[in-house]
Design a protein around this motif. Structure first.
Motif, PDB file in Angstrom:
ATOM      1  N   SER A  24       8.894 -11.239  -0.092  1.00  0.00           N
ATOM      2  CA  SER A  24       8.930 -11.139  -1.558  1.00  0.00           C
ATOM      3  C   SER A  24      10.223 -10.532  -2.083  1.00  0.00           C
ATOM      4  N   ASP A  25      11.245 -10.517  -1.251  1.00  0.00           N
ATOM      5  CA  ASP A  25      12.480  -9.855  -1.684  1.00  0.00           C
ATOM      6  C   ASP A  25      13.179 -10.555  -2.839  1.00  0.00           C
TER       7      ASP A  25
ATOM      8  N   TYR B  67      16.530  -2.458  -0.249  1.00  0.00           N
ATOM      9  CA  TYR B  67      15.421  -1.690  -0.801  1.00  0.00           C
ATOM     10  C   TYR B  67      15.278  -0.325  -0.121  1.00  0.00           C
TER      11      TYR B  67
ATOM     12  N   ASP C   3       5.874   3.303  -8.391  1.00  0.00           N
ATOM     13  CA  ASP C   3       6.665   2.138  -7.996  1.00  0.00           C
ATOM     14  C   ASP C   3       8.058   2.629  -7.570  1.00  0.00           C
TER      15      ASP C   3
ATOM     16  N   ILE D 191      -1.788   5.195  -5.277  1.00  0.00           N
ATOM     17  CA  ILE D 191      -1.111   5.168  -3.986  1.00  0.00           C
ATOM     18  C   ILE D 191       0.334   5.633  -4.118  1.00  0.00           C
TER      19      ILE D 191
ATOM     20  N   SER E 141       7.586  -4.634   7.564  1.00  0.00           N
ATOM     21  CA  SER E 141       8.842  -4.987   6.871  1.00  0.00           C
ATOM     22  C   SER E 141       9.006  -6.493   6.776  1.00  0.00           C
TER      23      SER E 141
ATOM     24  N   LEU F 196       7.066  -7.693   3.957  1.00  0.00           N
ATOM     25  CA  LEU F 196       7.656  -7.294   2.675  1.00  0.00           C
ATOM     26  C   LEU F 196       8.861  -8.178   2.341  1.00  0.00           C
ATOM     27  N   ASP F 197       9.605  -8.558   3.384  1.00  0.00           N
ATOM     28  CA  ASP F 197      10.773  -9.424   3.176  1.00  0.00           C
ATOM     29  C   ASP F 197      10.407 -10.717   2.434  1.00  0.00           C
TER      30      ASP F 197
ATOM     31  N   GLY G 220      -3.251   0.617   6.817  1.00  0.00           N
ATOM     32  CA  GLY G 220      -3.138  -0.809   6.592  1.00  0.00           C
ATOM     33  C   GLY G 220      -1.998  -1.142   5.645  1.00  0.00           C
ATOM     34  N   LYS G 221      -0.786  -1.027   6.170  1.00  0.00           N
ATOM     35  CA  LYS G 221       0.389  -1.357   5.365  1.00  0.00           C
ATOM     36  C   LYS G 221       0.969  -2.679   5.847  1.00  0.00           C
ATOM     37  N   PRO G 222       1.602  -3.432   4.967  1.00  0.00           N
ATOM     38  CA  PRO G 222       2.322  -4.607   5.441  1.00  0.00           C
ATOM     39  C   PRO G 222       3.544  -4.158   6.248  1.00  0.00           C
TER      40      PRO G 222
ATOM     41  N   ARG H 265       9.805  -0.521  -0.749  1.00  0.00           N
ATOM     42  CA  ARG H 265       8.826  -1.570  -1.039  1.00  0.00           C
ATOM     43  C   ARG H 265       7.421  -1.209  -0.593  1.00  0.00           C
ATOM     44  N   ASN H 266       7.303  -0.353   0.411  1.00  0.00           N
ATOM     45  CA  ASN H 266       5.987  -0.094   1.000  1.00  0.00           C
ATOM     46  C   ASN H 266       5.249   1.046   0.291  1.00  0.00           C
ATOM     47  N   TYR H 267       4.011   1.268   0.704  1.00  0.00           N
ATOM     48  CA  TYR H 267       3.225   2.396   0.205  1.00  0.00           C
ATOM     49  C   TYR H 267       3.883   3.722   0.577  1.00  0.00           C
TER      50      TYR H 267
ATOM     51  N   HIS I 205       5.204  -6.674  -2.841  1.00  0.00           N
ATOM     52  CA  HIS I 205       5.646  -5.399  -2.272  1.00  0.00           C
ATOM     53  C   HIS I 205       4.539  -4.365  -2.444  1.00  0.00           C
ATOM     54  N   ALA I 206       4.146  -3.732  -1.326  1.00  0.00           N
ATOM     55  CA  ALA I 206       2.939  -2.903  -1.317  1.00  0.00           C
ATOM     56  C   ALA I 206       2.938  -1.828  -2.411  1.00  0.00           C
ATOM     57  N   GLY I 207       4.080  -1.173  -2.595  1.00  0.00           N
ATOM     58  CA  GLY I 207       4.116  -0.080  -3.563  1.00  0.00           C
ATOM     59  C   GLY I 207       4.609  -0.504  -4.936  1.00  0.00           C
ATOM     60  N   ALA I 208       4.959  -1.770  -5.078  1.00  0.00           N
ATOM     61  CA  ALA I 208       5.596  -2.205  -6.321  1.00  0.00           C
ATOM     62  C   ALA I 208       5.003  -3.514  -6.825  1.00  0.00           C
TER      63      ALA I 208
ATOM     64  N   SER J 113      -0.732  -5.810  -3.974  1.00  0.00           N
ATOM     65  CA  SER J 113      -0.122  -4.820  -3.078  1.00  0.00           C
ATOM     66  C   SER J 113       0.142  -5.389  -1.692  1.00  0.00           C
ATOM     67  N   LYS J 114      -0.782  -6.179  -1.175  1.00  0.00           N
ATOM     68  CA  LYS J 114      -0.581  -6.779   0.147  1.00  0.00           C
ATOM     69  C   LYS J 114      -0.247  -8.262   0.007  1.00  0.00           C
TER      70      LYS J 114
END
Lengths: 430, 430
Positions: free
Chosen positions: B53-54, A64, A296, A293, B47, B50-51, B43-45, A73-75, B266-269, B262-263
């Motif tokens: 939900s890969d 990713y 995607d 934010i 890595s 995020l993993d 406040g981001k997750p 994947r992140n913001y 994947h935060a941005g997706a 988002s949390k």
């Protein structure tokens, strides 16, 4: 013979017309009896076309990470990943720093841009269109209903201007803009215009690029380049580069250019591009950053993998053309056979895009759409190609042959042709 | 001993204070000399989270068909696919027909909802807030900066109201709303409030659900349920169901509830949800349908596969908690050790969400943030948790420990603690 009779309708006697109407009614009834259910309405890709991009899901293979090392994947990142900015820049032949890559709909970027200009202003609150008593847009007609809906939503008055074979009638456009500083914008689909299929001529593009010189303040050109790579032939017409022409004229802040992969990859799950001057892009990004934010980025990365170069994308578009072209040919064959030697219908040959625009004789479009519906062929409502849904001459019908199979297009067009003939003869009978 | 001295600062002599300051300065300098670069800001997750939900990319296995047979790849469907409406409804314990599934950001739905209410109105143009000379929002503080930015963008005046251990001070909220019909909305993060971590009590939720009864016309509660499934313990506090309480009171048109994955994925997706009354949802969909062709249904389908049931989603959230919980514990350990027996700092124990809200003694937050930055620890700017970025007492700091590793959280908190101690002693010295 029917075809002879149709080519000289006005010289037929009442009895001859009656006989013709009766023959056509029988033919229409026969179509109706088949009980078909066909649809020539919206410009969507077919399943076969969507299949071309099915590699998208799973294309990342667990990686990713974007070209510059960002975790997609992140913001973060309001204007998209750099590899897609580069792709958008190549498609539109502009600088990557003048590109913003958005979500799955260029329509959303257009709405956002109108909102920016109307509610907030591109040059501070005082430049917001809603500070003026009346705001008007020029709408070349026939045109795209979703553009008109945005104007209607913001209470922007739409003023029509006719399309010609080289784009909007520029003499009229310039005269109207000179005479009326309340005109704040114009909608354009410059290549394979929706629905006429016209490609704007170089002269037209240059004159549009320079409209801001004669318009009132805060004038914007909404350049919806939806079909820029959607050629149906191997020798496509070229479209002049509005952004370079505007930069040469010093009017680049008046240009907002849009395109997307909606009809390249998956229609509802693509990525959209905005091309604008550095100043406009900065303003646009600021508001966009309040309201989201960011796009995607994972889906953007998928697209970067599927289309690593603009050449890969163009090769992909050839596969679309192979699927679409026979459907357009079929529509044109029916129209040529039925109306090639008479005045019952007018249309342009089409070399790209998703539509064929057909004009009946005045006053017949609604009737034809109703007749077709009753015989099982769904058409876009008459008037949809005009602001407020009102075609003053009630003659334009948009034909969209991409979704049905070849056999279905063939069957639908046979019915369509009969409906036009029957409606015309019945009008003649009075 | 330092800890004894810090617990009785006001009774220390000038010499004693001076000695303490000197010891803390040495300690601070030692931290600084390590040259660390640590970040406790957004406040981001992480890595690692995020993993979890890969599997999303590739999860469709070539099958893009939704439960009711829709081709997710094509255009169409403004309110999302039915399996995700069902999931959103289960998460929020509301009816699926009161759910709209959007794109990748609940922030975008919130912006859209404020725009709807402010520019267009939820009950026709006359109900638009911008018809009034002044529009005000109640903002419980400390709160979420992105909420405040939306208000600022639309020129909505923000009026603060203090948070308590059970949510906003409801006596104040009700008194203010009764006294001022220009107050058109309130922002709420009802579970694990950003940044205090407070879960609103049942009584608070009920009183908020019924605010529309005492408010002026067109009052809306913006219920940002961002952390509804984001528990850090196995015995989470429950949150009352605002929509059923509002329905019981006949005030359901005043409630706009939001959440997202988002949390979760994947935060941005991810995908975002709006829950609203049938009437509000119809209005919202109409405007949304002008401004977009619909959400990315392919990504929605991916989420439906990853979370086939709400139980699967909750099991997934336990894995997030396993990663997050030790980081929160580490922050709390440092705070307890340093400030458990003195008045230099105040905070709440946190059972979910992404933040720990820390109050210094008045007038010190900016100083602490600056000291920490100079020693390599980035903190959210002081004031960010207040409207217009202005904390009137300059005391609140938001700590977000999700992204750094455990070792980094530990190192960052050691530095943070020293900065608070040093700033407090220096203030005492005058």
């Amino acid at each position: 013979m029917q075809s002879d009779a149709l080519s000289q309708l006005s010289s037929l006697s009442s009895d001859q017309l009656q006989a013709l109407a009766s023959a056509l009614t029988t033919e229409y009834q026969a179509h109706k009896d088949k009980g078909l259910k066909l649809d020539l309405t919206r410009g969507k890709p077919s399943s076969e076309q969507l299949d071309l991009s099915d590699a998208l899901d799973g294309i990342l293979n667990g990686d990713y990470t974007t070209a510059n090392g960002t975790d997609a994947r992140n913001y973060g990142g309001i204007d998209g990943i750099s590899e897609l900015k580069a792709l958008g820049a190549e498609i539109l032949d502009v600088k990557p720093e003048q590109i913003l890559v958005g979500g799955n709909a260029s329509l959303a970027l257009m709405f956002q841009a109108v909102m920016q200009a109307h509610v907030f202003g591109f040059n501070g609150p005082e430049s917001a269109w809603n500070k003026e008593t009346t705001v008007k847009f020029l709408c070349p007609v026939p045109g795209y209903d979703r553009h008109f809906s945005i104007c209607e939503t913001f209470g922007i008055e739409m003023v029509t201007v006719p399309m010609t074979a080289t784009g909007p009638d520029m003499d009229q456009v310039e005269a109207m803009i000179k005479a009326d500083s309340q005109i704040k914008g114009i909608w354009c689909v410059p290549k394979y215009s929706n629905p006429t299929g016209v490609v704007y001529s170089d002269d037209t593009v240059k004159r549009i690029a320079e409209l801001a010189k004669i318009a009132g303040p805060n004038f914007k050109v909404f350049w919806d380049n939806a079909y820029i790579v959607h050629d149906l032939t191997d020798t496509p017409k070229t479209l002049a580069n509005i952004m370079s022409l505007a930069e040469a004229a010093g009017t680049e802040d008046s240009i907002l250019q849009f395109c997307s992969t909606s009809k390249i990859s998956h229609a509802g799950a693509g990525v959209a591009f905005l091309n604008a001057s550095t100043a406009n892009l900065a303003t646009f990004k600021k508001l966009l950053g309040i309201g989201t934010i960011g796009p995607d980025k994972v889906n953007q990365l998928r697209h970067a993998k599927l289309f690593p170069t603009v050449d890969a994308l163009k090769a992909h578009m050839k596969k679309h053309a192979e699927i679409l072209q026979p459907r357009f040919e079929c529509v044109l064959k029916h129209l040529n056979e039925a109306f090639g030697d008479n005045t019952l219908g007018a249309w342009e040959s089409v070399e790209g895009g998703y539509f064929i625009s057909f004009d009946t004789q005045p006053g017949l479009a609604s009737k034809v759409v109703t007749l077709a519906a009753e015989a099982g062929v769904k058409l876009t409502p008459a008037g949809a190609t005009f602001p407020y849904g009102k075609d003053p001459e009630d003659k334009n019908i948009r034909i969209a042959p991409s979704v049905p199979t070849m056999d279905e297009v063939d069957a639908a067009m046979a019915i369509f042709v009969t409906c036009v003939q029957l409606a015309t003869v019945e009008q003649q009978l009075g």
